[in-house]
Design an enzyme around this catalytic site. Structure first.
Site, PDB file in Angstrom:
ATOM      1  N   ASN A 185      43.788  46.219   4.615  1.00  0.00           N
ATOM      2  CA  ASN A 185      43.722  47.897   3.959  1.00  0.00           C
ATOM      3  C   ASN A 185      44.794  48.149   4.732  1.00  0.00           C
ATOM      4  OD1 ASN A 185      42.590  50.505   3.310  1.00  0.00           O
ATOM      5  ND2 ASN A 185      42.028  50.320   4.922  1.00  0.00           N
ATOM      6  N   ARG A 215      42.731  47.443  14.244  1.00  0.00           N
ATOM      7  CA  ARG A 215      42.777  45.950  14.107  1.00  0.00           C
ATOM      8  C   ARG A 215      43.286  45.583  15.102  1.00  0.00           C
ATOM      9  NH1 ARG A 215      45.624  48.248  10.117  1.00  0.00           N
ATOM     10  NH2 ARG A 215      45.297  48.939   8.657  1.00  0.00           N
ATOM     11  N   LYS A 252      39.795  37.263   1.161  1.00  0.00           N
ATOM     12  CA  LYS A 252      41.295  37.560   0.935  1.00  0.00           C
ATOM     13  C   LYS A 252      42.353  37.040   1.784  1.00  0.00           C
ATOM     14  CE  LYS A 252      45.141  39.332  -0.448  1.00  0.00           C
ATOM     15  NZ  LYS A 252      45.735  39.747   1.280  1.00  0.00           N
ATOM     16  N   PRO A 273      44.455  34.435  -3.451  1.00  0.00           N
ATOM     17  CA  PRO A 273      43.825  35.293  -2.744  1.00  0.00           C
ATOM     18  C   PRO A 273      44.094  36.244  -4.444  1.00  0.00           C
ATOM     19  CG  PRO A 273      45.809  34.336  -1.906  1.00  0.00           C
ATOM     20  CD  PRO A 273      45.642  33.257  -3.196  1.00  0.00           C
ATOM     21  N   ASP A 299      43.695  40.495  -4.019  1.00  0.00           N
ATOM     22  CA  ASP A 299      44.296  42.237  -3.901  1.00  0.00           C
ATOM     23  C   ASP A 299      43.711  42.531  -4.727  1.00  0.00           C
ATOM     24  OD1 ASP A 299      46.279  41.224  -4.978  1.00  0.00           O
ATOM     25  OD2 ASP A 299      47.097  42.972  -3.297  1.00  0.00           O
ATOM     26  N   GLN A 323      48.612  32.968  -8.723  1.00  0.00           N
ATOM     27  CA  GLN A 323      48.750  34.026  -7.903  1.00  0.00           C
ATOM     28  C   GLN A 323      50.489  34.564  -7.683  1.00  0.00           C
ATOM     29  OE1 GLN A 323      49.188  34.709  -4.927  1.00  0.00           O
ATOM     30  NE2 GLN A 323      47.906  36.437  -4.154  1.00  0.00           N
ATOM     31  N   PHE A 358      51.714  38.668  -8.466  1.00  0.00           N
ATOM     32  CA  PHE A 358      51.685  39.210  -7.594  1.00  0.00           C
ATOM     33  C   PHE A 358      52.974  39.521  -7.796  1.00  0.00           C
ATOM     34  CE2 PHE A 358      53.042  40.756  -3.194  1.00  0.00           C
ATOM     35  CZ  PHE A 358      51.812  41.816  -2.942  1.00  0.00           C
TER      36      PHE A 358
END
Length: 284
Positions: A112, A165, A207, A224, A226, A264, A268
């Site tokens: 995030n 975090r 993820k 992964p 996202d 991926q 991306f």
DNA sequence: GTCCAGGGATTCA
DNA sequence: TGAATCCATGGA
């Protein structure tokens, strides 16, 4: 020294895999392990590399993900109509093989969050807690190991910008430092086993676990997902519109198998370049 | 002020 | 198992 490549340095070093490379006067400066490394684009996608202390070509080629197996992977993916454009447009995009703990810390930070801020946080973690690299021709710090982060105060981690975090990273560091999760031993293990171990770490979900596996544990089939990749997959395969991430992943694994990770990264990269095109939102 | 970012943890049904 | 909500922070 010269590495044949080809390597697309901006796509590979600033493509959301690694977060500590900086472009200075036409050269990419970074830290690999306890070495400062400078990479400069040469002819035909080749790379001119220097390291302090000195490193072997094998070491640097390993980090950059060079080798016949990777070339073969790219060739297979280029045959897929859904990927051929991206594969041809970025012949030097590579999957880096990074340090497992540093990658774990980086992707706990990534949750995030946006790339620009992730870069700042990791750089501050290194300069605040990492050992200075004395041989480096510029001020460089090794990324702090798990024991060091485990000892750090939550306040000092928050000061680096981690926000909520901070306790995740500290507690994950404690588990790694105590050997409750042996990251290095996970290299080359089956993806399912890697995931099961990684997800035990606080701040690591499906993820983030897949990113750690793909970018540092040789899990070439990890995919992964996202927000960007989900969008890219829905665009490339309209029948996936509205599908759950686990179903999208199953589709990718079925289609690309052990090449899924590379697929991926191509997706991306392509979708983010599209977002960054003139007249649209800039890359963050 | 609002939205978004390489999501995860927690809670509740 | 699945959906809803909260989480720090900074840029656009």
């Amino acid at each position: 020294m010269r590495l044949a490549g080809p390597v697309d340095l901006p796509a590979t070093l600033q493509g959301g895999q690694a977060f500590r490379w900086r472009l200075v006067d036409g050269s990419w400066r970074g830290v690999v392990g306890r070495r400062a490394v400078e990479l400069r684009a040469g002819r035909a996608g080749a790379v001119n590399a220097q390291a302090w202390p000195r490193a072997t070509a094998t070491f640097l080629a390993g980090y950059l993900g060079l080798g016949p197996a990777e070339d073969a992977r790219r060739a297979r993916l280029a045959d897929d109509p859904a990927l051929s454009a991206a594969a041809l447009a970025h012949p030097g995009l590579r999957i880096l093989r990074q340090d497992p703990w540093e990658t774990t810390a980086a992707f706990i930070t990534s949750a995030n969050n946006n790339v620009l801020r992730i870069e700042g946080i990791l750089e501050r973690l290194a300069s605040d807690h990492g050992d200075p690299l004395k041989d480096a021709p510029w001020p460089a710090h090794a990324f702090p190991d798990a024991r060091t982060i485990a000892r750090a105060t939550e306040a000092s981690l928050r000061a680096a910008g981690l926000g909520y975090r901070a306790p995740f990273l500290r507690d994950a560091a404690r588990m790694v430092a105590k050997g409750e999760v042996d990251l290095d031993a996970l290299r080359g293990e089956p993806l399912d086993r890697q995931r099961a171990a990684l997800v035990r770490l606080p701040g690591v979900g499906p993820k983030v676990a897949d990113c750690i596996a793909l970018f540092s544990l040789d899990a070439t089939g990890a995919f992964p997902i996202d927000r960007w990749v989900l969008r890219a997959m829905e665009t490339a395969f309209p029948r996936l519109a509205g599908a759950r991430p686990r179903d999208v992943e199953a589709f990718a694994r079925e289609r690309w198998g052990d090449d899924a990770g590379f697929a991926q990264q191509l997706l991306f990269h392509a979708v983010r370049l599209q977002e960054a095109a003139p007249g649209t939102r800039r890359l963050t």
